[in-house]
Design a protein around this motif. Structure first.
Motif, PDB file in Angstrom:
ATOM      1  N   MET A  63      -2.452   5.352   1.892  1.00 16.67           N
ATOM      2  CA  MET A  63      -1.257   4.642   1.490  1.00 16.67           C
ATOM      3  C   MET A  63      -0.004   5.364   1.959  1.00 16.67           C
ATOM      4  SD  MET A  63      -1.825   1.723   0.234  1.00 16.67           S
ATOM      5  CE  MET A  63      -0.123   1.419  -0.058  1.00 16.67           C
ATOM      6  N   SER A  64      -0.072   6.673   2.097  1.00 17.64           N
ATOM      7  CA  SER A  64       1.147   7.381   2.490  1.00 17.64           C
ATOM      8  C   SER A  64       1.628   6.929   3.863  1.00 17.64           C
ATOM      9  CB  SER A  64       0.941   8.888   2.454  1.00 17.64           C
ATOM     10  OG  SER A  64      -0.041   9.280   3.390  1.00 17.64           O
ATOM     11  N   LEU A  65       0.714   6.690   4.806  1.00 18.80           N
ATOM     12  CA  LEU A  65       1.130   6.204   6.131  1.00 18.80           C
ATOM     13  C   LEU A  65       1.650   4.769   6.064  1.00 18.80           C
ATOM     14  CD1 LEU A  65      -1.587   7.568   8.586  1.00 18.80           C
ATOM     15  CD2 LEU A  65       0.772   8.341   8.302  1.00 18.80           C
ATOM     16  N   VAL A  66       1.043   3.953   5.241  1.00 17.53           N
ATOM     17  CA  VAL A  66       1.513   2.568   5.092  1.00 17.53           C
ATOM     18  C   VAL A  66       2.943   2.565   4.569  1.00 17.53           C
ATOM     19  CG1 VAL A  66       1.170   0.428   3.789  1.00 17.53           C
ATOM     20  CG2 VAL A  66      -0.792   1.597   4.783  1.00 17.53           C
ATOM     21  N   ARG A  67       3.225   3.442   3.625  1.00 18.19           N
ATOM     22  CA  ARG A  67       4.569   3.502   3.028  1.00 18.19           C
ATOM     23  C   ARG A  67       5.603   4.080   3.978  1.00 18.19           C
ATOM     24  NH1 ARG A  67       1.763   5.848  -1.940  1.00 18.19           N
ATOM     25  NH2 ARG A  67       1.377   4.036  -3.243  1.00 18.19           N
ATOM     26  N   ARG A  68       5.187   4.895   4.932  1.00 16.53           N
ATOM     27  CA  ARG A  68       6.153   5.546   5.836  1.00 16.53           C
ATOM     28  C   ARG A  68       6.789   4.589   6.830  1.00 16.53           C
ATOM     29  NH1 ARG A  68       2.967  10.913   7.548  1.00 16.53           N
ATOM     30  NH2 ARG A  68       2.609  11.636   5.437  1.00 16.53           N
ATOM     31  N   GLY A  69       6.090   3.552   7.218  1.00 14.25           N
ATOM     32  CA  GLY A  69       6.707   2.620   8.151  1.00 14.25           C
ATOM     33  C   GLY A  69       5.694   1.930   9.038  1.00 14.25           C
ATOM     34  N   ARG A  70       6.186   0.920   9.724  1.00 17.15           N
ATOM     35  CA  ARG A  70       5.333   0.068  10.540  1.00 17.15           C
ATOM     36  C   ARG A  70       4.795   0.758  11.792  1.00 17.15           C
ATOM     37  NH1 ARG A  70       3.400  -4.147   8.067  1.00 17.15           N
ATOM     38  NH2 ARG A  70       3.414  -5.432   9.918  1.00 17.15           N
ATOM     39  N   GLU A  71       5.359   1.883  12.189  1.00 19.39           N
ATOM     40  CA  GLU A  71       4.887   2.539  13.408  1.00 19.39           C
ATOM     41  C   GLU A  71       3.438   3.008  13.274  1.00 19.39           C
ATOM     42  OE1 GLU A  71       6.952   5.898  11.100  1.00 19.39           O
ATOM     43  OE2 GLU A  71       7.364   3.801  11.499  1.00 19.39           O
ATOM     44  N   HIS A  72       2.972   3.216  12.047  1.00 23.30           N
ATOM     45  CA  HIS A  72       1.592   3.650  11.820  1.00 23.30           C
ATOM     46  C   HIS A  72       0.618   2.480  11.688  1.00 23.30           C
ATOM     47  CE1 HIS A  72       2.984   7.739  11.290  1.00 23.30           C
ATOM     48  NE2 HIS A  72       3.908   7.290  10.453  1.00 23.30           N
ATOM     49  N   TRP A  73       1.147   1.286  11.573  1.00 26.05           N
ATOM     50  CA  TRP A  73       0.313   0.117  11.282  1.00 26.05           C
ATOM     51  C   TRP A  73      -0.798  -0.125  12.316  1.00 26.05           C
ATOM     52  CZ3 TRP A  73      -0.506  -2.074   6.910  1.00 26.05           C
ATOM     53  CH2 TRP A  73      -1.174  -3.292   6.867  1.00 26.05           C
ATOM     54  N   PRO A  74      -0.534  -0.050  13.626  1.00 21.16           N
ATOM     55  CA  PRO A  74      -1.627  -0.292  14.591  1.00 21.16           C
ATOM     56  C   PRO A  74      -2.812   0.650  14.399  1.00 21.16           C
ATOM     57  CG  PRO A  74       0.477  -0.381  15.716  1.00 21.16           C
ATOM     58  CD  PRO A  74       0.747   0.127  14.314  1.00 21.16           C
ATOM     59  N   ARG A  75      -2.558   1.925  14.130  1.00 24.02           N
ATOM     60  CA  ARG A  75      -3.657   2.878  13.927  1.00 24.02           C
ATOM     61  C   ARG A  75      -4.414   2.582  12.635  1.00 24.02           C
ATOM     62  NH1 ARG A  75      -7.914   4.586  14.588  1.00 24.02           N
ATOM     63  NH2 ARG A  75      -8.521   6.673  13.992  1.00 24.02           N
ATOM     64  N   ILE A  76      -3.684   2.223  11.594  1.00 22.61           N
ATOM     65  CA  ILE A  76      -4.321   1.882  10.317  1.00 22.61           C
ATOM     66  C   ILE A  76      -5.197   0.648  10.480  1.00 22.61           C
ATOM     67  CG2 ILE A  76      -3.866   1.074   7.970  1.00 22.61           C
ATOM     68  CD1 ILE A  76      -1.283   2.841   8.122  1.00 22.61           C
ATOM     69  N   ALA A  77      -4.689  -0.373  11.156  1.00 22.15           N
ATOM     70  CA  ALA A  77      -5.467  -1.597  11.389  1.00 22.15           C
ATOM     71  C   ALA A  77      -6.699  -1.303  12.240  1.00 22.15           C
ATOM     72  CB  ALA A  77      -4.593  -2.652  12.050  1.00 22.15           C
ATOM     73  N   GLN A  78      -6.553  -0.426  13.226  1.00 22.24           N
ATOM     74  CA  GLN A  78      -7.692  -0.053  14.074  1.00 22.24           C
ATOM     75  C   GLN A  78      -8.751   0.668  13.246  1.00 22.24           C
ATOM     76  OE1 GLN A  78      -6.731   2.542  17.327  1.00 22.24           O
ATOM     77  NE2 GLN A  78      -8.841   2.734  17.976  1.00 22.24           N
ATOM     78  N   TRP A  79      -8.335   1.601  12.417  1.00 24.89           N
ATOM     79  CA  TRP A  79      -9.277   2.316  11.566  1.00 24.89           C
ATOM     80  C   TRP A  79     -10.026   1.341  10.659  1.00 24.89           C
ATOM     81  CZ3 TRP A  79      -9.927   2.442   6.342  1.00 24.89           C
ATOM     82  CH2 TRP A  79     -10.850   3.364   5.858  1.00 24.89           C
ATOM     83  N   ASN A  80      -9.288   0.419  10.064  1.00 26.99           N
ATOM     84  CA  ASN A  80      -9.879  -0.568   9.168  1.00 26.99           C
ATOM     85  C   ASN A  80     -10.929  -1.394   9.908  1.00 26.99           C
ATOM     86  OD1 ASN A  80      -9.546  -1.899   6.412  1.00 26.99           O
ATOM     87  ND2 ASN A  80      -9.330  -3.643   7.780  1.00 26.99           N
ATOM     88  N   HIS A  81     -10.596  -1.845  11.103  1.00 27.77           N
ATOM     89  CA  HIS A  81     -11.521  -2.651  11.912  1.00 27.77           C
ATOM     90  C   HIS A  81     -12.772  -1.849  12.272  1.00 27.77           C
ATOM     91  CE1 HIS A  81     -12.831  -5.653  14.786  1.00 27.77           C
ATOM     92  NE2 HIS A  81     -12.976  -4.685  15.680  1.00 27.77           N
ATOM     93  N   GLU A  82     -12.589  -0.600  12.687  1.00 27.00           N
ATOM     94  CA  GLU A  82     -13.721   0.245  13.070  1.00 27.00           C
ATOM     95  C   GLU A  82     -14.618   0.560  11.874  1.00 27.00           C
ATOM     96  OE1 GLU A  82     -11.976   3.613  15.017  1.00 27.00           O
ATOM     97  OE2 GLU A  82     -11.389   2.422  16.771  1.00 27.00           O
ATOM     98  N   ALA A  83     -14.024   0.767  10.732  1.00 25.15           N
ATOM     99  CA  ALA A  83     -14.809   1.036   9.526  1.00 25.15           C
ATOM    100  C   ALA A  83     -15.687  -0.161   9.185  1.00 25.15           C
ATOM    101  CB  ALA A  83     -13.878   1.370   8.358  1.00 25.15           C
ATOM    102  N   ARG A  84     -15.121  -1.351   9.229  1.00 27.74           N
ATOM    103  CA  ARG A  84     -15.898  -2.559   8.939  1.00 27.74           C
ATOM    104  C   ARG A  84     -17.012  -2.754   9.967  1.00 27.74           C
ATOM    105  NH1 ARG A  84     -14.216  -6.185   5.303  1.00 27.74           N
ATOM    106  NH2 ARG A  84     -12.215  -5.859   4.339  1.00 27.74           N
TER     107      ARG A  84
END
Length: 65
Positions: free
Chosen positions: A1-22
């Motif tokens: 959550m800390s990266l999500v709260r910091r700003g949208r610049e981290h969003w692509p990496r977070i979305a990629q991690w989420n996709h890879e985990a699934r």
């Protein structure tokens, strides 16, 4: 959550991690949802599980009704 709260610049990496985990068959759990903004931020990722003080408050309200 800390990266999500910091700003949208981290969003692509977070979305990629989420996709890879699934894709690897992992359950995607997002802890630390403490504000409506947190829930709004992770909802597009369609998490399997969520937790945090925001949801604890919602559950307490539901139990009172």
């Amino acid at each position: 959550m800390s990266l999500v709260r910091r700003g949208r610049e981290h969003w692509p990496r977070i979305a990629q991690w989420n996709h890879e985990a699934r894709a690897a068959g992992l359950t995607v759990w997002w802890p630390g949802l403490d504000t409506p903004g947190d829930l709004g931020a992770v909802t597009p990722l369609e998490p399997t599980l969520v937790s945090g003080s925001l949801l604890g408050g919602m559950l307490q309200q539901d139990q009172r009704v």
